[in-house]
Motif scaffolding. Structure first.
Motif, short mmCIF file in Angstrom:
data_model
loop_
_atom_site.label_atom_id
_atom_site.label_comp_id
_atom_site.label_asym_id
_atom_site.label_seq_id
_atom_site.Cartn_x
_atom_site.Cartn_y
_atom_site.Cartn_z
N LEU A 50 14.86 10.99 35.78
CA LEU A 50 14.96 11.93 34.66
C LEU A 50 15.53 11.31 33.38
O LEU A 50 15.30 11.84 32.28
N ARG B 264 16.57 2.31 47.15
CA ARG B 264 15.15 2.64 47.41
C ARG B 264 14.21 1.50 47.03
O ARG B 264 13.17 1.73 46.41
N GLY C 26 15.91 18.99 34.58
CA GLY C 26 16.08 17.53 34.55
C GLY C 26 16.42 17.05 33.15
O GLY C 26 17.26 16.16 32.95
N ARG C 27 15.78 17.66 32.17
CA ARG C 27 16.04 17.27 30.80
C ARG C 27 17.45 17.64 30.36
O ARG C 27 18.10 16.90 29.62
N PHE D 262 22.88 11.04 44.87
CA PHE D 262 21.86 11.25 45.89
C PHE D 262 22.42 11.17 47.32
O PHE D 262 21.73 11.52 48.28
N SER E 207 19.63 14.97 31.63
CA SER E 207 19.46 13.77 30.80
C SER E 207 20.25 13.88 29.49
O SER E 207 20.95 12.96 29.09
N MET F 274 8.73 14.93 37.29
CA MET F 274 8.72 13.87 36.28
C MET F 274 8.00 12.61 36.74
O MET F 274 7.75 12.41 37.93
N LEU G 55 11.87 23.02 36.70
CA LEU G 55 12.43 21.78 37.25
C LEU G 55 12.54 20.72 36.16
O LEU G 55 13.53 20.01 36.05
N PHE G 56 11.49 20.66 35.33
CA PHE G 56 11.48 19.65 34.27
C PHE G 56 12.58 19.92 33.24
O PHE G 56 13.31 19.02 32.84
N GLU G 57 12.69 21.19 32.83
CA GLU G 57 13.71 21.55 31.83
C GLU G 57 15.12 21.27 32.36
O GLU G 57 16.00 20.85 31.62
N VAL H 148 16.29 14.07 47.91
CA VAL H 148 14.96 13.85 47.33
C VAL H 148 14.82 14.78 46.14
O VAL H 148 14.65 15.99 46.31
N GLU H 149 14.93 14.22 44.95
CA GLU H 149 14.89 15.06 43.76
C GLU H 149 13.45 15.32 43.33
O GLU H 149 12.57 14.50 43.54
N ASP H 150 13.23 16.49 42.72
CA ASP H 150 11.91 16.81 42.19
C ASP H 150 12.07 17.54 40.87
O ASP H 150 12.38 18.73 40.83
N HIS H 151 11.87 16.79 39.79
CA HIS H 151 11.92 17.41 38.46
C HIS H 151 10.53 17.40 37.82
O HIS H 151 10.40 17.59 36.62
#
Lengths: 197, 197
Positions: free
Chosen positions: B150, A80, A55-56, A14, A59, B146, A51-53, B141-144
């Motif tokens: 992730l 944070r 991220g997966r 990050f 992972s 989720m 975006l979700f896929e 700033v990540e955006d998945h």
């Protein structure tokens, strides 16, 4: 002899200078005889993925890298908030379950209790009728003299690793690698590696 | 047939009414056919132990309970910041590494990205020259899309679990068990348990 593979965990991805910091950590790990392990997110192709896929996919790649690693060295510097990066915490738990060697470090010497009392509750904690110390929200304020939540400190201890605390200059919170190097040094002894030249 | 053992993870132990909430969760798990698993900290004797040693005893007991469990149901509602309880994150990672069934829930419908942007950065995020969205501290700033980091969303998905999001009344953030029950319902189907009567 093949090098022990070290999974380097932490929120460095990050950072604004993430590539440089991650490269420094990998070089340092190599100099101690370890093969730095982990994925480079830029090597993963997000084309056509939500975006979700995407991220997966990261992972899954991280889980695979962990299963293929002999140890984890986790940067548990608060991120944070008052605790370590939550993705890194997941990864320490993951490696502890696999029984791999686990090492951690934090670039603040202040224990969790102090960060909770001072940074989160601004000192407004008190003993309550049930004998527990609580914040104004009623939540219990735990003090185990630990770096962070007891599952992290405890898990690393159980596997014979060390959890290094160092107080660094605020400007160097994410660039100072002395505590990371302390972990490398301890792990090198454990894995029977020669000292760096 | 012996009941599947469900490790109930979450920061409930810190609540002012922890005993009541934990008892309700255990009863609900029982009503769906699961054996609720996990330790009761008050059953562990701190006599003669340092704060650190007592914390470690809790950690060891939790790890043992997880190894003896068939699934985890984790309360990932943000705790003391914008992310889930870090001890719970460790535990989800632990169970994912063991390949056990993993379920999670959160009592806020707001995804991690919104909490980071609004609660942590107070809206002060912007695209930078490298194409990434960053906060004023330079952090990406990540955006998945989720619920949280992730590794948590991804790990639960990989093991075929569900991660339930529900928006509850603020006063009921820690007492509303509807999302927990959604997890129980889904897990009961997976484990072939009869519906509660």
């Amino acid at each position: 002899m093949s090098r022990p593979r070290a999974y380097l965990a932490g929120p460095e991805v990050f950072l604004s200078d993430s590539a440089a910091v991650i490269a420094s950590k990998r070089e340092l790990a190599l100099s101690y005889g370890f093969q730095p392990n982990g994925i480079a997110e830029e090597e993963l192709d997000p084309t056509g993925l939500s975006l979700f896929e995407f991220g997966r996919r990261i992972s899954l790649a991280n889980e695979k890298a962990m299963r293929g690693s002999d140890l984890i060295i986790a940067n548990l510097t608060p991120f944070r908030g008052i605790s370590a990066d939550i993705g890194t915490a997941f990864e320490v738990g993951f490696m502890c379950a696999l029984g791999r060697a686990a090492y951690g470090y934090t670039n603040t010497a202040r224990p969790y209790f102090e960060r909770l009392r001072d940074d989160y509750y601004h000192g407004a904690i008190a003993k309550t009728a049930d004998g527990a110390t609580r914040g104004p929200d009623g939540m219990m304020v735990e003090d185990h003299g630990m770096v962070d939540n007891l599952m992290l400190d405890g898990g690393i201890e159980t596997l014979g690793g060390i959890l290094v605390r160092r107080q660094v200059e605020p400007d160097n919170l994410w660039s100072d690698l002395s505590a990371f190097e302390d972990c490398l040094r301890a792990a090198a002894v454990r894995f029977g590696l020669a000292r760096p030249t």
